[in-house]
Design a protein around this motif. Sequence first.
Motif, mmCIF file in Angstrom:
data_model
loop_
_atom_site.group_PDB
_atom_site.id
_atom_site.type_symbol
_atom_site.label_atom_id
_atom_site.label_comp_id
_atom_site.label_asym_id
_atom_site.label_seq_id
_atom_site.Cartn_x
_atom_site.Cartn_y
_atom_site.Cartn_z
ATOM 1 N N MET A 54 0.830 -1.192 0.000
ATOM 2 C CA MET A 54 0.000 0.000 0.000
ATOM 3 C C MET A 54 0.867 1.246 0.000
ATOM 4 O O MET A 54 1.793 1.372 0.803
ATOM 5 N N THR A 55 0.583 2.123 -0.887
ATOM 6 C CA THR A 55 1.239 3.420 -0.899
ATOM 7 C C THR A 55 0.242 4.423 -0.349
ATOM 8 O O THR A 55 -0.782 4.693 -0.972
ATOM 9 N N THR A 56 0.488 4.959 0.816
ATOM 10 C CA THR A 56 -0.472 5.825 1.485
ATOM 11 C C THR A 56 -0.358 7.246 0.990
ATOM 12 O O THR A 56 0.532 7.602 0.236
ATOM 13 N N THR A 57 -1.266 8.091 1.487
ATOM 14 C CA THR A 57 -1.252 9.491 1.067
ATOM 15 C C THR A 57 0.046 10.177 1.471
ATOM 16 O O THR A 57 0.478 11.113 0.824
ATOM 17 N N ASN A 58 0.689 9.698 2.554
ATOM 18 C CA ASN A 58 1.905 10.353 3.008
ATOM 19 C C ASN A 58 3.034 10.217 1.989
ATOM 20 O O ASN A 58 3.873 11.090 1.863
ATOM 21 N N SER A 59 3.073 9.108 1.246
ATOM 22 C CA SER A 59 4.186 8.865 0.339
ATOM 23 C C SER A 59 4.005 9.545 -1.017
ATOM 24 O O SER A 59 4.953 9.632 -1.777
ATOM 25 N N ILE A 60 2.779 10.002 -1.337
ATOM 26 C CA ILE A 60 2.590 10.690 -2.610
ATOM 27 C C ILE A 60 2.411 12.193 -2.430
ATOM 28 O O ILE A 60 2.312 12.919 -3.415
ATOM 29 N N ALA A 61 2.397 12.655 -1.185
ATOM 30 C CA ALA A 61 2.319 14.098 -0.948
ATOM 31 C C ALA A 61 3.657 14.744 -1.274
ATOM 32 O O ALA A 61 4.716 14.148 -1.059
ATOM 33 N N ARG A 62 3.615 15.937 -1.829
ATOM 34 C CA ARG A 62 4.868 16.644 -2.102
ATOM 35 C C ARG A 62 5.585 16.939 -0.796
ATOM 36 O O ARG A 62 5.018 17.550 0.107
ATOM 37 N N PRO A 63 6.843 16.539 -0.689
ATOM 38 C CA PRO A 63 7.564 16.749 0.568
ATOM 39 C C PRO A 63 8.026 18.188 0.722
ATOM 40 O O PRO A 63 8.375 18.862 -0.253
ATOM 41 N N ALA A 64 8.029 18.663 1.937
ATOM 42 C CA ALA A 64 8.535 20.011 2.219
ATOM 43 C C ALA A 64 10.054 19.972 2.306
ATOM 44 O O ALA A 64 10.639 19.026 2.840
ATOM 45 N N GLY A 65 10.696 20.981 1.765
ATOM 46 C CA GLY A 65 12.147 21.062 1.841
ATOM 47 C C GLY A 65 12.882 20.045 0.992
ATOM 48 O O GLY A 65 14.055 19.776 1.224
ATOM 49 N N HIS A 66 12.211 19.477 -0.011
ATOM 50 C CA HIS A 66 12.847 18.518 -0.899
ATOM 51 C C HIS A 66 13.747 19.240 -1.889
ATOM 52 O O HIS A 66 13.580 20.438 -2.156
ATOM 53 N N ARG A 67 14.704 18.516 -2.480
ATOM 54 C CA ARG A 67 15.605 19.148 -3.448
ATOM 55 C C ARG A 67 14.866 19.640 -4.688
ATOM 56 O O ARG A 67 15.379 20.468 -5.439
ATOM 57 N N LEU A 68 13.649 19.111 -4.924
ATOM 58 C CA LEU A 68 12.852 19.552 -6.070
ATOM 59 C C LEU A 68 11.800 20.595 -5.695
ATOM 60 O O LEU A 68 10.933 20.918 -6.510
ATOM 61 N N SER A 69 11.870 21.116 -4.477
ATOM 62 C CA SER A 69 10.869 22.087 -4.041
ATOM 63 C C SER A 69 10.845 23.321 -4.928
ATOM 64 O O SER A 69 9.797 23.957 -5.103
ATOM 65 N N TRP A 70 11.990 23.688 -5.506
ATOM 66 C CA TRP A 70 12.038 24.851 -6.393
ATOM 67 C C TRP A 70 11.097 24.666 -7.588
ATOM 68 O O TRP A 70 10.550 25.637 -8.109
ATOM 69 N N LEU B 284 3.975 24.773 -8.905
ATOM 70 C CA LEU B 284 2.800 24.087 -9.431
ATOM 71 C C LEU B 284 1.595 24.329 -8.529
ATOM 72 O O LEU B 284 1.759 24.638 -7.338
ATOM 73 N N PRO B 285 0.382 24.188 -9.061
ATOM 74 C CA PRO B 285 -0.798 24.289 -8.204
ATOM 75 C C PRO B 285 -0.730 23.251 -7.088
ATOM 76 O O PRO B 285 -0.111 22.197 -7.248
ATOM 77 N N PRO B 286 -1.355 23.521 -5.947
ATOM 78 C CA PRO B 286 -1.309 22.553 -4.842
ATOM 79 C C PRO B 286 -1.998 21.245 -5.205
ATOM 80 O O PRO B 286 -2.883 21.204 -6.059
ATOM 81 N N GLN B 287 -1.563 20.178 -4.555
ATOM 82 C CA GLN B 287 -2.195 18.881 -4.758
ATOM 83 C C GLN B 287 -3.616 18.903 -4.184
ATOM 84 O O GLN B 287 -3.920 19.683 -3.282
ATOM 85 N N PRO B 288 -4.495 18.047 -4.701
ATOM 86 C CA PRO B 288 -5.864 18.009 -4.174
ATOM 87 C C PRO B 288 -5.891 17.566 -2.715
ATOM 88 O O PRO B 288 -5.009 16.837 -2.250
ATOM 89 N N ASP B 289 -6.895 18.016 -2.011
ATOM 90 C CA ASP B 289 -7.073 17.673 -0.606
ATOM 91 C C ASP B 289 -8.501 17.159 -0.408
ATOM 92 O O ASP B 289 -9.450 17.900 -0.690
ATOM 93 N N PRO B 290 -8.679 15.900 0.014
ATOM 94 C CA PRO B 290 -7.637 14.956 0.433
ATOM 95 C C PRO B 290 -6.988 14.273 -0.762
ATOM 96 O O PRO B 290 -7.556 14.241 -1.857
ATOM 97 N N LEU B 291 -5.803 13.713 -0.503
ATOM 98 C CA LEU B 291 -5.112 12.960 -1.540
ATOM 99 C C LEU B 291 -5.761 11.585 -1.696
ATOM 100 O O LEU B 291 -6.256 11.015 -0.729
ATOM 101 N N PRO B 292 -5.764 11.043 -2.908
ATOM 102 C CA PRO B 292 -6.324 9.699 -3.093
ATOM 103 C C PRO B 292 -5.407 8.642 -2.490
ATOM 104 O O PRO B 292 -4.189 8.812 -2.415
ATOM 105 N N HIS B 293 -5.998 7.553 -2.038
ATOM 106 C CA HIS B 293 -5.214 6.407 -1.569
ATOM 107 C C HIS B 293 -4.912 5.522 -2.778
ATOM 108 O O HIS B 293 -5.813 5.124 -3.508
#
Length: 229
Positions: free
Chosen positions: A2-18, A23-32
Amino acid sequence: MMTTTNSIARPAGHRLSWALDRLPPQPDPLPHVDLADLPAPTTGQRARAATTAAATGLALAAIAAALSPAVIAFSPAAALAATIAWTITPAYAVWAGLATQLVCTVVWLVNLTRTERAATPAGNPGQVLALREEAWFRLGAEHWTRRQRATSTILFGLAHLTWYTPILAGLLPMLGATTYMSEYLAGTRAAGPAHGLLQATTAHATYNRVAVPITAAALVLAVIWTTTP
């Protein structure tokens, strides 16, 4: 797995944050999303992956014929090494760049493998990595404007350009991103964003399996083409 919502959410402070922050924010809630439901690639997906990979190889070969191996096969680090060598002994500039690129490639592969293993102690790292990139760059695109979708495609390509990766090989994933976006939108229209995400992930993972060896071969041929008298 199972890949939960935590693993597909954009991480804060990631090297790709720039890129992700533009991009527009991800939908809330994220799909499972469960990778156990990942569909097998269809004949059409395999054909599109092969066609896109072949186009990438042809593009590399064509630009190599018109320009130089530094633009095709060298990362920024290797191009810098070749430039420095050129100021000392022009005859060895290309070889200095190639040697540096070999070291860069080894370092990049080692770092990537460590990152994948740390993030995915179980399961297929290639599929998990593809799923995360699709979730970060495509999830929610059914609500975006055409300009926002185009921006996502461009940023996806730029995100693959690193100090270690060949310059054009880092930018050419933009070609694949257009296919992934189409797959995501089609799947979302058919059965919702979770299905669209899995459909795009299948296309992404399929493309990677085909494109990596083709692109590597094209880079080698590009160097041979431009260095042979």
